[in-house]
Design an enzyme around this catalytic site. Structure first.
Site, mmCIF file in Angstrom:
data_model
loop_
_atom_site.group_PDB
_atom_site.id
_atom_site.type_symbol
_atom_site.label_atom_id
_atom_site.label_comp_id
_atom_site.label_asym_id
_atom_site.label_seq_id
_atom_site.Cartn_x
_atom_site.Cartn_y
_atom_site.Cartn_z
ATOM 1 C CD GLU A 244 -2.805 -1.129 -0.033
ATOM 2 O OE1 GLU A 244 -3.447 -0.102 -0.329
ATOM 3 O OE2 GLU A 244 -2.807 -2.165 -0.731
ATOM 4 C CE LYS B 182 -3.750 -17.250 14.327
ATOM 5 N NZ LYS B 182 -3.459 -18.401 13.529
ATOM 6 C CG ASP C 253 -0.355 -16.273 12.547
ATOM 7 O OD1 ASP C 253 -0.810 -15.912 11.445
ATOM 8 O OD2 ASP C 253 -0.862 -17.187 13.220
ATOM 9 C CG HIS D 48 -3.640 7.837 0.873
ATOM 10 N ND1 HIS D 48 -3.518 8.509 2.072
ATOM 11 C CD2 HIS D 48 -3.532 6.510 1.171
ATOM 12 C CE1 HIS D 48 -3.360 7.629 3.047
ATOM 13 N NE2 HIS D 48 -3.364 6.423 2.541
#
Lengths: 421, 421, 421, 421
Positions: free
Chosen positions: C119, C250, C324, C414
């Protein structure tokens, strides 16, 4: 010991009551001797007396006299539209807050607000907030939004039928709207939004409900809408339910906080520094500092929104004015803001889910109706004003508690006011 | 039009009430003519009469007679420990549910449960659930946990001081515990857990509170603990607050759902298929199917836990028995489970945050005390039993509403019972 | 039209793709011709080549060359401990943030932080925040808490057995702890807390895990603990599960926000007004004003905690350093605070669920290991420092985005940085 | 001891690292010697080499060779549109799941799915789920909804101006829509909904974004919309912000779960009992039983929705295919359902917030582009299909983990697959 002490302590207490022979037997189902009560949907002095017969000897005649006092029994029929198996009334003490000065779109002027509660210090705290607000010129309020939700669910064989169903509903929405609105004089269906989870479609039905809180009104209208769908829709429906437990009815939910349910109301005020100091005994800076801590606490404890104790004011207001007290569970949600405005303190509350009516529910009962008269907000035309009073009341409660905690007075107030018990 | 219709419709309604000249003026602060009420913390016939003078002419003498009836005025002093600015009582109709058969660790036998509500169909619905439960041998209950939280917050210059503070508290915890417990005969501090957010420390203080709901008890004990810390702790404290808005007091919160607040109670039953069919008019399969949809609705709407309407039963029970009705906002949280057990239906509720007492609060007021006598649970020794009745009641309400919605009877019941209004 | 436009528009788009004959057939199950892939748990150039055969012709040789480049294929065996059905590697671009100056309990000095992301503007934004932090003397950090949860569930016939089970577990906890800890050199079971829902008991097992993130470690230890219970506990267990979907593994959860999961880390800084103005191009006042709006947005949209974009920094950091990446779902939770400190701006973040390790997981893979070397935090002894870097990084990201939005620069950054695409 | 052991243990560990003289100094701000890095927004072999100079000697030449390998450095310019301060690439191992059979509205046929992860057992687990799904005839999928949110905030003096602003916006919405849509070829503004909190208005802007994930697209369009408002609206705006931290961007939020953000996708399958037994090694009954426990765990731990580990599949899929991995934080939300269908098992997932694109973001990078080619879903026209693959993948993961935990295999799989480390 890696088991926390409070867990072990609780276990110890449970075991103290546990008898290895008796407790298992005691906790097992027992079929014998179950004598159901004969229910009664109407009420008069005879049905009341009959119920009390069942309650003896646990309940004495003195108990009966407190609940089934003569005036209550005489009004049995009046009460019977609001309750079943009627045995009398419980008397909840009412205290007065006010004048609460409102500069609202719908509620304007000085109001005396009756609050029904058994918690010492509550009325005094809200009264203090209202006093500060009055000194500051009153509370600005507006109903920002209205719309009671009912969200029936339709179950299909698969996603494919669910999609076909949505297509049919969208294509027939005007007819369905007409069916729903035909059941009510005051309700209007202002939005219908399907929400799909694979083979299940929730229809988010949003109504305006006139001056009523409107929960029954939207149930009846939506039931008619669902029955029309079930009759006419060619897509095979496996089952449907009047409510998919999605609307937020009687519970705090993120959905209702976002979409509003009932009336969404904002109330705000700018408290001059002098008022904070003289009336509330603290400073703008101290209230802002505690406001930041309280906001952090709200985030960290996983509240919906952030506020101190809307429930206190709302429960007392709902009980006093014949509203559905169970709706406190959904109404007591929102965000309280405290911000600097130069030297002064801007405070606001926005409650997205205020459920009140100036008609319907318990508003017509004798003492509740009297409470609405105190406010001058009884009957048609006052639903939105009533909601604005509720929000302004919450704002006063927030101002008062934040000031008390910021100043370190909170405990003392509770100690002294609950002193007699 | 990308603006949804209901938004535009709302705007239309607001604009209809909006007057470009008048409304802004109406919503501005106004300082003039604000006459505060003289508050009164004691109550007798004179203070009551004085308040009513202020309420005229909005409230009529007939209104006064409904709220300030002679029996109420005669008991003014009794009420004055529970309220300020007392003007009388509001009469909330009470209906009877029962017998509710309990096979509890703490509550055992058949109970008649008084419920105070103004919502038609509520008592009938809970009574139906209790009837089915009785037919199935009664409800198993147990208090799983007790512990009322109070969570003061301490603010420091930086994280470093916050850490030193925690170290000091842990090293002095026995002394602090003694200080807290010295303020109360019945309260015990069973856990103290510091929670740090950079420079702010919340102390999660967990108490057992005997037979009382205990909110004031834990406030007073914690205040003493905080003052002892403030006096003795060598780490410089910038400010401290008796409550960091973290404990979940008077609001639904994820923290309280996880940790419990008040009494955590489980109630369960296995309903034989025959009872479901004959008593509830539906089938186990139908109830399970709707149970799955209702559970999905709970997830999708962002509820805390998953249940249908605990708030209905709890609010009516809390009001009837002199509990703090505002606590419905925190108590009406938990999970209802419906699962197959062979051909039969296992149902359970677990409510982590029931706040009830058999002593304290409004339990000593005349009609509330009578309501506790109906239950046979007045006074010392009955706090846990009372909590088990509350949970069992909620279970009955869940059974009844799930059956009614599954069978398609829900709307009809509300239509017919609210028919007179 | 009461159906919102965006719903109708979506329906229109779906219908445009819908063919009444073809679509239903297309969405039905089809059994024929399903040829499963032969899996491979080891990897070498042959297994890699074999898989690519299956991927042709969709994937070209050029595609194969990008993913199964010679260096990657040569290291197949190295990768095979971390993946199954290995076909190569995806190359994620890495940008450098730093020096990030840390004044931490565990991480001290100036760190260059490698971030892997696709990104545009992300690295630039974090770098800007780190630059401002460095100008202000660096970020204070501390690991406040450690503890990875695993929460097995045990199901019983009824509440009674559940209670007996808890009693047995508490009575045998030292033995169970020994069993769990015997499976691991670095893991310590530091808390075991039973949580009952009627007939189901969750055991909240909390471990410290040394320098590893520790998810597998706690699974294995808890599995041993559960098997010991199942073998020795005399209370009949209907079934048990290694994880009751309760631990927050998670996923974002309120439980984990409250209790911490992994490492709970705080990072804070006071930015002098001059740094805010010169380095960030805005003012303390403007950042505070936007901070209040952003905090309100967090409440109103039902976030867990309140922050802007922890996920951006964490995902990039986790991917770069062999953590992770799925744990971003649980780690990207917490509260960002912005408060006035005189003329200056106090900023802090507290992340309760950082899951990182300096050993284990993907930390030993070639490029991930190199990334840890850039930080100087590879291998034993660096787990807590790594967590502090992660939190400090998040703080920099919050400072940067709040400043950019407050100043109105967010979109421009951006636009210009993603300009080439 | 009322302080839990794990708290004391943590304190002990912190104190072991704490030096009363050194630590406070160590945690204080230090201004000296801060040498910022010279940033670089373009990349070539020289800028890469320059950055590595700064990283020595912590990072060795071997480290540099792993990250700044020749192929990576040669492609520097390609990467530079996606990252700043580029120093190379991290290599994330990719494993293959498939064929994943999809019977989707948008994705049809057998797909090989590349997953990038460093977590052993992940690919094997998803592959097992895909295998079972294939045996059962494949996964039904559909995109139910599309719409990326951006929610700018406008601050006013008071509620009154906020209301006037909303009125103006509604009256000028077509012009504003045109301004927003003029910035983009593919984005369409399909809904604009104002949300008021007293004096602050959030504009909930919802866009469809063609085949892109679209986060930058909606930012740019909304920025244009806001600037047009700021220029033309006669109501005085105190300040405005491109994002009010309300849209759910990069974080789990209840709002986004309710409204959808990105693509809302459903995936479902009915697994025949035989497939469950032979392929998954367990029974329908066992999976349903565990499904109920897992659902309970989701409620009790305060998750948003209820699912096991969407984040695992999504993170691996997003990284492999050049999506924004930070969006896992918002995408890994939804509800997994497991229900009986006669003897068989109905399973479904609905993910409301999948953010993927077949164009834009990292999809054009060399290895990510190759990964999309493996799927056959690269470039225009494949956005919805990609989202359906993501949802179907999550379904496979849920099936696999539920089966493994129900059967008691979960730990063993992790032990054996992570065995080499």
């Amino acid at each position: 010991m890696i088991i926390p002490f409070h867990v072990r302590e609780m276990l110890r207490r449970i075991k103290a009551r546990y008898d290895v022979d008796r407790t298992p037997q005691q906790m097992s189902p027992k079929g014998e001797g179950f004598l159901p009560l004969r229910p009664s949907r109407t009420a008069d002095s005879k049905t009341v007396a009959r119920f009390w017969e069942h309650l003896k000897p646990k309940a004495s005649e003195a108990d009966q006299a407190e609940i089934a006092d003569p005036a209550t029994v005489a009004a049995s029929e009046t009460y019977s539209a609001n309750i079943e198996n009627f045995i009398g009334t419980v008397k909840v003490p009412v205290g007065l807050v006010g004048p609460l000065r409102l500069n609202g779109m719908n509620a304007n002027g000085d109001f005396y607000v009756p609050l029904a509660t058994t918690e010492a210090a509550l009325v005094a705290s809200y009264a203090r907030g209202a006093f500060a607000a009055g000194r500051a010129g009153g509370v600005s309020t507006a109903v920002l939004y209205e719309g009671v939700l009912r969200t029936p669910a339709f179950v299909f064989q698969s996603l494919l039928q669910a999609g076909q169903f949505v297509d049919w509903v969208v294509g027939n929405v005007e007819a369905l709207q007409a069916v729903a609105e035909a059941t009510t004089r005051h309700g209007k269906l202002v939005s219908l939004e399907p929400f799909i989870d694979t083979n299940i479609v929730f229809l988010i039905c949003r109504y305006t409900t006139g001056d009523a809180a409107g929960q029954n009104m939207v149930t009846i209208a939506t039931d008619a809408l669902c029955r029309a769908i079930a009759k006419d829709c060619p897509v095979p429906i496996e089952s449907w339910y009047i409510e998919g437990n999605f609307s937020g009815d009687k519970k705090a939910s993120a959905l209702a906080m976002v979409t509003g349910r009932g009336r969404k109301v904002s109330a705000s005020i700018t408290l001059p520094a002098g008022v904070v100091e003289k009336t509330l005994g603290t400073s703008v800076e101290a209230m802002l500092a505690y406001g930041r801590v309280a906001n952090l606490g709200a985030h960290l404890s996983g509240q919906l929104g952030a506020q101190a104790h809307y429930a206190n004011g709302l429960a007392a207001f709902y009980i006093a004015t014949g509203q559905d007290a169970a709706c406190v569970a959904e109404s007591a949600v929102g965000v309280t803001r405290m911000e600097p405005r130069g030297e002064d303190l801007f405070c606001s509350v926005t409650l997205p889910n205020i459920l009140v009516g100036s008609v319907g529910g318990g508003t017509g009962l004798p003492s509740q109706s009297a409470a609405l008269n105190i406010l001058g907000l009884k009957g048609a035309g006052h639903g939105t004003a009533l909601a604005e009073v509720a929000a302004a009341l919450c704002l006063c409660g927030e101002i008062s508690i934040v000031a008390a905690i910021a100043a370190g007075h909170f405990t003392r107030a509770h100690e002294s006011l609950a002193r007699h018990r």
